[in-house]
Design an enzyme around this catalytic site. Sequence first.
Site, PDB file in Angstrom:
ATOM      1  N   VAL A 141      61.312 -18.996  63.029  1.00  0.00           N
ATOM      2  CA  VAL A 141      61.503 -17.254  64.049  1.00  0.00           C
ATOM      3  C   VAL A 141      61.603 -16.414  63.083  1.00  0.00           C
ATOM      4  O   VAL A 141      61.644 -15.241  62.899  1.00  0.00           O
ATOM      5  CB  VAL A 141      62.065 -17.007  65.106  1.00  0.00           C
ATOM      6  CG1 VAL A 141      62.514 -15.477  65.762  1.00  0.00           C
ATOM      7  CG2 VAL A 141      62.017 -18.154  66.187  1.00  0.00           C
ATOM      8  N   GLU A 142      63.074 -16.608  61.434  1.00  0.00           N
ATOM      9  CA  GLU A 142      63.237 -15.997  61.186  1.00  0.00           C
ATOM     10  C   GLU A 142      62.496 -15.126  59.782  1.00  0.00           C
ATOM     11  O   GLU A 142      62.003 -14.118  59.431  1.00  0.00           O
ATOM     12  CB  GLU A 142      64.408 -16.275  60.415  1.00  0.00           C
ATOM     13  CG  GLU A 142      65.806 -16.195  60.986  1.00  0.00           C
ATOM     14  CD  GLU A 142      66.165 -14.637  61.590  1.00  0.00           C
ATOM     15  OE1 GLU A 142      65.714 -13.897  60.620  1.00  0.00           O
ATOM     16  OE2 GLU A 142      67.281 -13.856  62.262  1.00  0.00           O
ATOM     17  N   SER A 143      61.364 -16.849  59.636  1.00  0.00           N
ATOM     18  CA  SER A 143      60.486 -16.326  58.244  1.00  0.00           C
ATOM     19  C   SER A 143      59.469 -17.217  58.396  1.00  0.00           C
ATOM     20  O   SER A 143      58.275 -16.550  57.445  1.00  0.00           O
ATOM     21  CB  SER A 143      60.990 -16.317  56.581  1.00  0.00           C
ATOM     22  OG  SER A 143      61.421 -18.214  56.956  1.00  0.00           O
TER      23      SER A 143
ATOM     24  N   TYR B 208      64.197 -11.765  70.462  1.00  0.00           N
ATOM     25  CA  TYR B 208      64.859 -12.379  69.244  1.00  0.00           C
ATOM     26  C   TYR B 208      65.310 -14.033  69.882  1.00  0.00           C
ATOM     27  O   TYR B 208      65.039 -14.876  69.272  1.00  0.00           O
ATOM     28  CB  TYR B 208      66.237 -12.827  68.501  1.00  0.00           C
ATOM     29  CG  TYR B 208      66.352 -13.237  67.227  1.00  0.00           C
ATOM     30  CD1 TYR B 208      66.003 -13.546  66.161  1.00  0.00           C
ATOM     31  CD2 TYR B 208      67.896 -13.558  67.196  1.00  0.00           C
ATOM     32  CE1 TYR B 208      66.280 -14.460  64.668  1.00  0.00           C
ATOM     33  CE2 TYR B 208      67.854 -14.795  66.314  1.00  0.00           C
ATOM     34  CZ  TYR B 208      67.387 -14.949  64.919  1.00  0.00           C
ATOM     35  OH  TYR B 208      68.056 -15.725  63.953  1.00  0.00           O
TER      36      TYR B 208
ATOM     37  N   ILE C 247      65.828 -21.447  63.911  1.00  0.00           N
ATOM     38  CA  ILE C 247      65.813 -19.971  63.683  1.00  0.00           C
ATOM     39  C   ILE C 247      64.811 -19.599  62.310  1.00  0.00           C
ATOM     40  O   ILE C 247      64.352 -18.940  61.930  1.00  0.00           O
ATOM     41  CB  ILE C 247      67.283 -19.621  63.277  1.00  0.00           C
ATOM     42  CG1 ILE C 247      68.422 -20.034  64.236  1.00  0.00           C
ATOM     43  CG2 ILE C 247      67.477 -18.885  61.898  1.00  0.00           C
ATOM     44  CD1 ILE C 247      68.428 -18.871  64.817  1.00  0.00           C
TER      45      ILE C 247
END
Length: 277
Positions: free
Chosen positions: A175-177, A262, A172
């Site tokens: 992929v997020e940041s 995502y 997570i």
Amino acid sequence: MFPFPIIRLLCCLLLAGAAAAAWAQEGEAPVVAGLLEAGQAAERRHALAAAEVRYCAAARLGSVESQYRLGRLYLGMAYASRNREARTLLAMAASQGHGAAQGLMDNQSVDGEAVPACLIHATDAQALLAQGIGADQGLAVARLAPDRLRIARLVEELAHRHGVDPRLALAIARVESNFDPSAVSARNALGVMQLIPATAARFGVRDPLDPTQNVKGGLAYLRWLMATFDGDLVKVVAAYNAGEGNVQRHGGVPPSSETRDYVRKVLGFHGGDGPEV
């Protein structure tokens, strides 16, 4: 000796690297000893990705013991590719006289070579990754810049403390940041776990740009989602992106290309190619 050219070549390269390192008078070089100790500690707390990264790093420095430990680690994994890598590593260690590796090889066969990408020179590893070969989470995390690696280690450590699968938490965050604690999206999602203000407030995060607070908030949300969706990983990941309400309304992944992409990215990095969504 094991008559496999790649095994022999790797052994020579690893031993050459070992000769160039500053070895201690007795036992392993200090850096190798530290990696072995850290890998063993990670294994004890069942942080297999962390153990894998550390054993691989030590094996690249010429540690036969690390070749053995990494091979033993891979033997316990359920994926066929990992079992092939395990046999290759154990064969490498056994060919250099490692007794425990030789004992394990008595019950194993080497039906072809599957060298872990992390044992190959970086340029070769990049080529393998471009082909989709050996693209595992541990290798990707190990290649992060030092500042991002510190954040990845924070995510992993806090995930263990808060009862969240570290591989999911790392996926997570990546992929997020991409482990950037100062990341701000066009939708005002903030920090490592990209918390929107409402989610940050919901889980008691006062400063979303503080890495520790941010990661704890994201982990709390993931833990809540796991309970809400009875551990259904696809729904949990989709809800982290699109909100639990959208997932509940659609009975699964919403028909949004953004959310579907995502989910594929997160589950692919978590381990495997992910389901069809």
